[in-house]
Scaffold this motif. Structure first.
Motif, PDB file in Angstrom:
ATOM      1  N   THR A 128     -70.871  26.309   4.070  1.00 21.99           N
ATOM      2  CA  THR A 128     -71.927  25.569   4.725  1.00 21.99           C
ATOM      3  C   THR A 128     -72.193  24.290   3.938  1.00 21.99           C
ATOM      4  N   TYR A 238     -74.412  28.212   9.436  1.00 22.19           N
ATOM      5  CA  TYR A 238     -75.556  27.317   9.286  1.00 22.19           C
ATOM      6  C   TYR A 238     -76.856  28.056   9.577  1.00 22.19           C
ATOM      7  N   THR A 240     -80.354  26.900  10.801  1.00 22.42           N
ATOM      8  CA  THR A 240     -81.032  25.733  11.380  1.00 22.42           C
ATOM      9  C   THR A 240     -82.530  25.979  11.477  1.00 22.42           C
ATOM     10  N   GLU A 253     -69.785  30.125  13.020  1.00 26.79           N
ATOM     11  CA  GLU A 253     -68.724  29.626  13.887  1.00 26.79           C
ATOM     12  C   GLU A 253     -67.441  30.436  13.714  1.00 26.79           C
ATOM     13  N   SER A 271     -66.831  20.374  11.162  1.00 25.43           N
ATOM     14  CA  SER A 271     -67.841  21.327  11.626  1.00 25.43           C
ATOM     15  C   SER A 271     -69.225  20.901  11.172  1.00 25.43           C
ATOM     16  N   ARG A 275     -72.804  19.224  13.274  1.00 18.61           N
ATOM     17  CA  ARG A 275     -74.182  19.704  13.129  1.00 18.61           C
ATOM     18  C   ARG A 275     -75.110  18.572  12.701  1.00 18.61           C
TER      19      ARG A 275
END
Length: 291
Positions: A128, A238, A240, A253, A271, A275
């Motif tokens: 990440t 992630y 969020t 993902e 990726s 985001r």
């Protein structure tokens, strides 16, 4: 306290750490909601402007989004500082973060792949960036029974580093320092079929130049190299921050297909870039990512 001021143990390092500890202590006296909001406000209105972080965030935003109106860049930079303050106190209030993450089950195809890998005894590397609050994602996975090891770069300030490491391990699993001994322990964890987390969005001197957000950025290939060496899944994930400013959604993902380290690492950059473009106020634009 009479040591060399450059060894991370000088009086200035000690004083900085004491001031930080005092701020955290005061913040932890507040209930969770007000505590998080207060630290977000303090980071946005006091710390970021005084430290120069707000200016750096605006400069990075101008580099990537040159056509964006200045007022919008300023708004995003302030929201970034606010999110950083919130993330910091959320992670230092580890018991509250772990309790909040306990009932959260991650979503996305990567989570299903991770569960199957655990059943098969196959290692997995979760990748990440400084986006939302990755500590919440680690805590959520730990609550699901995963042992998420971390590899971190020790802070120069040794006084700060002591409680920083304790905080990381309270939120997730064991954390290994970069260096021969720490990397060996991290690799052993993977070799035994464990799970580990790495961040891909920091400037690493001497690393290859790869594309990130349309600009060249030195990016370590270590996550992909370890995945290939130990036949581990490589999964972008992630956490969020949600519109209420307090909750999170953890999304995982699909695993990055194994090929070669550069191709796999570029896929990780792409990726994260997607985001960041979708929610720029959740990424750490304060970093010196493009040197």
């Amino acid at each position: 306290m009479a040591r060399d001021k450059d060894d991370g143990r000088g009086f200035g390092d000690w004083l900085t750490d004491r001031l930080f500890r005092g701020l955290i202590w005061l913040a932890l006296r507040l209930p969770p909601g007000p505590r998080v909001r207060a630290m977000g406000w303090a980071a946005e209105r006091i710390v970021a402007p005084v430290s120069g972080y707000l200016r750096r965030a605006r400069e990075n935003l101008a580099l990537i989004f040159p056509d964006m109106p200045e007022a919008e860049r300023d708004r995003i930079a302030r929201r970034v500082a606010n999110n950083t303050g919130r993330m910091l106190i959320e992670n230092y209030a580890a018991a509250d973060l772990v309790a909040a993450a306990r009932g959260h089950v991650p979503t996305g195809p990567g989570y299903e792949a991770l569960c199957k890998a655990r059943e098969a005894g196959r290692a997995a590397i979760l990748v990440t960036g400084h986006f939302g609050n990755f500590g919440f994602a680690r805590a959520a996975l730990t609550a699901q029974g995963f042992e998420i090891a971390g590899l971190y770069r020790p802070m120069r300030n040794v006084f700060f580093n002591e409680h920083y490491v304790a905080m990381m391990e309270a939120v997730g699993g064991q954390s290994f320092p970069q260096g021969r001994k720490g990397t060996a322990g991290f690799a052993r964890h993977l070799r035994d079929g464990g799970q580990a987390v790495l961040l891909v969005d920091q400037h690493i001197a001497g690393a290859p130049w790869l594309d990130f957000m349309g600009q060249p950025a030195r990016t370590a290939l270590s996550a992909a190299e370890l995945a290939l060496k130990y036949d581990a899944l490589l999964i972008p994930f992630y956490a969020t921050r949600q519109p209420d400013g307090l909750g999170f959604a953890v999304d995982m993902e699909p695993p990055i297909p194994h090929s070669d380290p550069v191709t796999m690492t570029q896929a990780l950059n792409d990726s994260l870039a997607a985001r960041v473009r979708a929610m720029p106020d959740q990424w750490f634009w304060i970093h010196r990512r493009w040197k």
